[in-house]
Design a protein around this motif. Structure first.
Motif: not given
Length: 280
Positions: A70-73, A77-81, A99-101, A155-160
């Motif tokens: 889940s961290s890798l995925y 996704i966060a890198l691309v976003g 704001s949504f993130t 994980q995605i919002p935190l990664g972004v």
């Protein structure tokens, strides 16, 4: 000197808070983990039981599998976003997504589990819709793969939020200079972009891994404690009616602390190696 004493006085409440709620509980867990209720003696009995028990080893393996994937995925996704948001610039869509993130980075626990049950549960709206067209025939939200999807979501919002500021390190004139020298987009990212972002990528991955390893409320609300991961086992040992053994729970918690310390040391070693290679 007077200014330094005033500054130290203002930082004193933080130190008291840190000692009372961080160091003191950690010290208590570390000490109590060495007392075994089974053997009624001090020693490594709890750690021996954990490391020789297929049940606890399975919990650690499931926790690591879910957390790593889940961290890798989430990081990819966060890198691309984050890069896409950088390319958008100061637009209304950019402000809305940021704001949504920020909002969804706090959307976890019971509400998130309930939302995924409605969407992707056994009779969820998306599950029924996709199965109607022959998709998601074997997907199970309550399995390990389903939990990886669930964990990846939070994980995605935190990664972004962690990766977005890292793109400040990439200067636009570097890309222009690379293009003038004949470097394509892939060459630019392979030789300039990724090496510059590597410390941020590695740091973000470690934070996401820690975030996933310690997640409890979401997986407990979704599976009612029936899925075997370390946080659920710790909670069952600390507050369970049948298998109450807080000292064993302390030992499991200390193994998580040791694991995260080991990952952090590897992270620091790789960062140091990266900095040395960039200087040379």
């Amino acid at each position: 000197m007077k200014g330094k004493w005033i500054a130290a006085l203002f930082i004193l409440p933080f130190l008291v808070f840190f000692i009372a709620f961080q160091l003191a509980p950690l010290a208590w867990i570390a000490v109590s983990s060495f007392y075994s209720e089974t053997y009624e003696a001090w020693g490594l009995g709890n750690y021996t039981d954990i490391l020789t028990s297929p049940f606890y080893l399975q919990a650690m393996r499931f926790s690591l599998d879910i957390s790593i994937w889940s961290s890798l995925y989430g990081l990819i996704i966060a890198l691309v976003g984050s890069y896409s948001l950088r390319q958008l610039g100061p637009t209304k869509l950019h402000d809305f997504v940021m704001s949504f993130t920020n909002m969804t980075s706090n959307f976890a626990g019971v509400p998130l589990a309930f939302a995924f049950v409605i969407l992707l549960g056994l009779n969820g709206c998306l599950t029924l819709l996709l199965r109607k067209y022959g998709l998601m025939e074997h997907f199970d939200l309550y399995s390990k793969d389903g939990l990886i999807v669930l964990y990846t979501y939070f994980q995605i919002p935190l990664g972004v939020l962690l990766m977005y500021p890292a793109f400040d390190a990439l200067r636009e004139d570097w890309r222009e200079s690379a293009a003038l020298l004949g470097a394509g987009r892939w060459s630019y990212w392979r030789h300039i972009g990724i090496p510059v972002l590597f410390p941020a990528l590695l740091g973000t991955f470690v934070i996401l891994l820690a975030n996933a390893l310690g997640a409890y409320a979401t997986v407990y609300a979704l599976t009612t404690g029936n899925f075997n991961v370390v946080p659920v086992r710790i909670a069952a040992l600390v507050s369970g009616d049948i298998s109450l053994d807080p000292n064993m729970g302390s030992a499991l918690a200390m193994l998580l602390v040791v694991l995260m310390a080991f990952i952090t040391l590897i992270h620091q070693w790789l960062l140091r190696k990266s900095y040395l290679s960039q200087r040379s």
